[in-house]
Design an enzyme around this catalytic site. Sequence first.
Site, short mmCIF file in Angstrom:
data_model
loop_
_atom_site.label_atom_id
_atom_site.label_comp_id
_atom_site.label_asym_id
_atom_site.label_seq_id
_atom_site.Cartn_x
_atom_site.Cartn_y
_atom_site.Cartn_z
CD GLN A 207 -23.85 -10.86 47.09
OE1 GLN A 207 -24.88 -10.37 47.59
NE2 GLN A 207 -23.87 -11.48 45.94
CE LYS A 230 -23.65 -9.46 42.47
NZ LYS A 230 -24.29 -10.74 42.19
CB CYS A 370 -19.77 -17.94 40.87
SG CYS A 370 -20.76 -17.86 39.40
N1 PMP Z 1 -18.32 -11.21 43.91
C1 PMP Z 1 -19.40 -11.58 44.61
C2 PMP Z 1 -19.27 -11.80 46.08
C3 PMP Z 1 -20.62 -11.74 43.95
O1 PMP Z 1 -21.70 -12.12 44.65
C4 PMP Z 1 -20.69 -11.52 42.55
C5 PMP Z 1 -22.00 -11.71 41.81
N2 PMP Z 1 -22.66 -12.90 42.11
C6 PMP Z 1 -19.55 -11.12 41.89
C7 PMP Z 1 -18.38 -10.97 42.59
C8 PMP Z 1 -19.54 -10.85 40.43
O2 PMP Z 1 -20.34 -9.74 40.17
P1 PMP Z 1 -20.74 -9.35 38.68
O3 PMP Z 1 -21.27 -10.60 38.04
O4 PMP Z 1 -21.79 -8.30 38.86
O5 PMP Z 1 -19.52 -8.85 38.01
#
Ligand code: PMP
Length: 414
Positions: A207, A230, A370
């Site tokens: 982020q 992102k 999550c």
């Molecule tokens: N860490 C953070 C703080 C996130 O916001 C996210 C995605 N929501 C992830 C890890 C995981 O990223 P990715 O699904 O792109 O591997």
Amino acid sequence: MPTSPRPEWTAVRAQFPAMTQDVSGHPLVYLDSAATSQKPRVVLDALAKYYERDNANVHRGIHELSRRATIAYEEARAKLASFIGAADPSELVWTRGTTEAINLVASSWGLDTLKEGDEVLLSSMEHHSNIVPWQLVAHRTGARLRYIEMDDQGRLVLDDLSELLTERTRLVAVTHISNALGTVNPVREITEHAKKVGALVLVDGAQAVPHRRVDVQELGCDFYAFSGHKMCGPTGSGALWARRELLESMPPYHGGGEMIRIVGRDSSTWAEIPHKFEAGTPNIAGAITLGVAADFLDEVGFDAIAEHEREVLAYALQRLDDLGGVTVYGPTDLDERSGVISFTMGDAHPHDISTILDSRGVAIRAGHHCAQLVMKHFGISATARASFYLYNSTDDVDRLVEGLASVQEIFGPG
Ligand code: PMP
């Protein structure tokens, strides 16, 4: 306080084709960039151009298209390395994103290094992708997981660090910015504490990299993970940065083509870093177009992006406060938070809030994001989350607040 978008930001928004569509009969207001960002025209064009002209496998072909693909792939690596302040492009390993980058460290460094009695220090605001890989490794090695806790504003309680960090701490793994609360963590300070006990530091930058200038050397960390999707790049792209000596000492994570030097019947030797960690055909188009996304963000400029996002965030917080009946989680000080607003509204379930907004063309996220430990900390099961990026404006905030007012008409004032 602004009430209409500045023309320069209207021009930025116009470069994102997905932002110009109608949803449920209304112009789309996309407030879910913390989940994934939209893509600018230059990235979409670069993706098409790559497949139309340069598509070939990298590193092994002795023909023009393979040469072009390999050069662009390695140039993108150098670009992303310098984008996050790395000294050396070979310290940047392409991954599918943050999740894979953290799993790489957990499986390679973690399984190889951690022993019974060792400790890994996480925080209770981590995304599951910076918890579960460490649980898997802890179960296999006997290492213990400990947590830096949060206060009632969702800020890490660093006063506890001197007790939590001991000679048993091998790694501190923390998020740079929380996806569930928007909290910006003082990573540099955490790193300084960790170094005093000889612990390594992994930072989850999912982020952070999209929104601010990150300099891994200035942060003083050892591992830094981030996702391309992102930050205006394609899904399935991302990277792990790690110090050269660490990557050199770590065993491979996946086995297969590209990552070897010599293969025998019973054993093999490994390619140089970063290729040792890039088994199989990589996401070539993803890496190349992530480079284009990085250029795009550089061109807009992180100072301008941060200022714009802060303006939109401040306006949104003020309007939610004026509306009333909205509980916003996370730090109240704008210097300690980024453009993520996690909130609840009385008895209205976040999924209902999201459904009502969706019927008005406003896309937010609802759920635990999550980050179930964050939800537990606040005694809730879910929040609604609006997250802003460079293409959002105060007009979007107005549409969000209008939608929330209609949620209150249905569910009561909260
Ligand atoms: N860490 C953070 C703080 C996130 O916001 C996210 C995605 N929501 C992830 C890890 C995981 O990223 P990715 O699904 O792109 O591997």
